[in-house]
Design an enzyme around this catalytic site. Structure first.
Site, PDB file in Angstrom:
ATOM      1  N   TRP A 126       9.560  -7.317   6.233  1.00  0.00           N
ATOM      2  CA  TRP A 126       8.212  -6.768   6.376  1.00  0.00           C
ATOM      3  C   TRP A 126       7.242  -7.768   6.991  1.00  0.00           C
ATOM      4  CZ3 TRP A 126       8.271  -1.976   6.851  1.00  0.00           C
ATOM      5  CH2 TRP A 126       9.156  -1.189   6.108  1.00  0.00           C
ATOM      6  N   ASP A 158      -0.105  -8.895   2.480  1.00  0.00           N
ATOM      7  CA  ASP A 158       0.459  -7.576   2.228  1.00  0.00           C
ATOM      8  C   ASP A 158       1.014  -7.613   0.804  1.00  0.00           C
ATOM      9  OD1 ASP A 158       1.959  -5.275   1.998  1.00  0.00           O
ATOM     10  OD2 ASP A 158       3.224  -5.659   3.745  1.00  0.00           O
ATOM     11  N   LYS A 191       4.364   2.246  -4.422  1.00  0.00           N
ATOM     12  CA  LYS A 191       5.266   1.439  -5.242  1.00  0.00           C
ATOM     13  C   LYS A 191       4.680   1.187  -6.634  1.00  0.00           C
ATOM     14  CE  LYS A 191       6.765  -0.634  -0.934  1.00  0.00           C
ATOM     15  NZ  LYS A 191       8.026   0.093  -0.788  1.00  0.00           N
TER      16      LYS A 191
END
Length: 360
Positions: free
Chosen positions: A102, A172, A196
């Site tokens: 990511w 992030d 999440k």
């Protein structure tokens, strides 16, 4: 009926009481006569829902008064572009710390808008460790330094906030936000997809320090312009209203659990016992360095790969679902976010022990 424990990485499981409350309120929200799904986003009743969610979020994460909280669309992937478009200003360079899939994707997207300086990368070690700070090469000319707090796919998590000196720090936090206390004042900006730890897919939270507003590139789409969204209470366009409402229910649940400090202790227990079970085993293994093992996403391998299909089939039969690893890496992964009860981890551990006894 076998009780189901959802170990999916995202969209992930939501607290049962939250789903039950949403069901109860679905047709008629608190006597309004309509569903939240039908409410106008600028109506007085919906505005109260949105404002409460923002207040609860600010309280839970102890967000300072000089930070704005935005509720946007586009997921974390949308923020891969929004961050450089909003924060580069008159600078031509950004800086990224690469620790997995990511963070690599975020850096690749930022490269569309200017030069990307790589502070450090763990690629040589297959992203199983975080490069030591003494290996980092910071660039004082960078508009900001970006890192991914928890790599959902690889299972690597920062246990401390990186020290980048006077540079603006951006993170992030999609897969570990609200799972541990965070000193927001150390950051210029934090962003997180909700699916999440804080709600269903379709809404993204951005926490941005006010002095960073007003720097957006002229090509920035209006919906991704932090200043325009902040000036319109995240309602420049129609927001994902139901997702925002669901996020608010999750925040209320988090407060009922005792807040982030209490949840952190629970997350420490859950992950520690699962890692211990893996480490004691001769069948299972975890490749991640001890100092950066994720509390949220626990990847593991089986020594005998011929047992992988049987493991998945047997686990599903026992009510343990979505244990397969990400399609890009394979193997297995147990995502144990805030909503995963400790009993779910206990059931998984017992299943893994019994499976090893039979086939290991």
């Amino acid at each position: 009926m076998t009780k189901i424990y959802n170990f999916g990485a995202g969209p992930s499981m939501l607290p049962g009481t939250v789903l039950q409350r949403a069901q109860e309120e679905l047709l008629d929200w608190h006597g309004a006569g309509i569903s939240v799904l039908e409410m106008g986003h600028r109506s007085q009743v919906y505005t109260a829902i949105a404002e409460k969610a923002e207040a609860d979020f600010r309280e839970l994460l102890d967000v300072p008064a000089d930070y704005r909280i935005l509720f946007l669309q586009g997921g974390a992937t949308g923020q891969f572009s929004a961050v450089p478009l909003n924060l580069m200003g008159d600078k031509a360079k950004t800086a990224y710390l690469l620790t997995g899939v990511w963070s690599e994707k975020a850096a690749a997207e930022a490269l569309r808008y200017g030069e990307v300086h790589v502070v450090a990368t763990g690629r040589a070690e297959s992203y199983t460790k975080i490069p030591q700070p003494e290996q980092w090469l910071l660039d004082s000319n960078a508009a900001y330094v970006h890192y991914t707090a928890n790599e959902t796919i690889g299972g690597v998590e920062f246990q401390q906030i990186p020290d980048v000196g006077a540079l603006t720090l951006v993170s992030d936090m999609s897969s570990n936000i609200l799972s541990r206390p965070v000193d927001v004042s150390r950051f210029g900006l934090i962003y997180a997809g909700a699916q999440k730890n804080i709600g269903p897919a379709g809404i993204t939270v951005v926490i941005v320090r006010e002095d960073l507003l007003g720097r957006a590139n002229s090509i920035t789409p209006s919906v991704f312009d932090y200043t325009k969204q902040a000036n319109n209470a995240s309602m420049l366009n129609t927001p994902p209203t139901y997702n925002w409402y669901m996020l608010g229910l999750v925040l209320e649940w988090l407060k009922e659990q005792g807040g982030i400090a209490a949840l952190e202790q629970k997350n420490i227990r859950k992950s520690a016992k699962l890692y211990a079970a893996i480490d004691r085993s001769s069948l299972y293994s975890n490749p991640i360095g001890l100092a950066c093992r994720s509390r949220m996403n626990v990847p593991f391998r089986i020594a005998d790969t011929e047992l992988e299909e049987r493991f998945l089939k047997d686990s599903v039969r026992e009510g343990l679902i979505n244990l397969e690893g990400h399609r890009s890496v394979g193997d297995f992964r147990a995502s144990i976010y805030n909503a995963m009860p400790e009993e779910g981890v206990d059931v998984l551990i017992e299943f893994m022990r019994e499976f090893e006894r039979r086939y290991g």
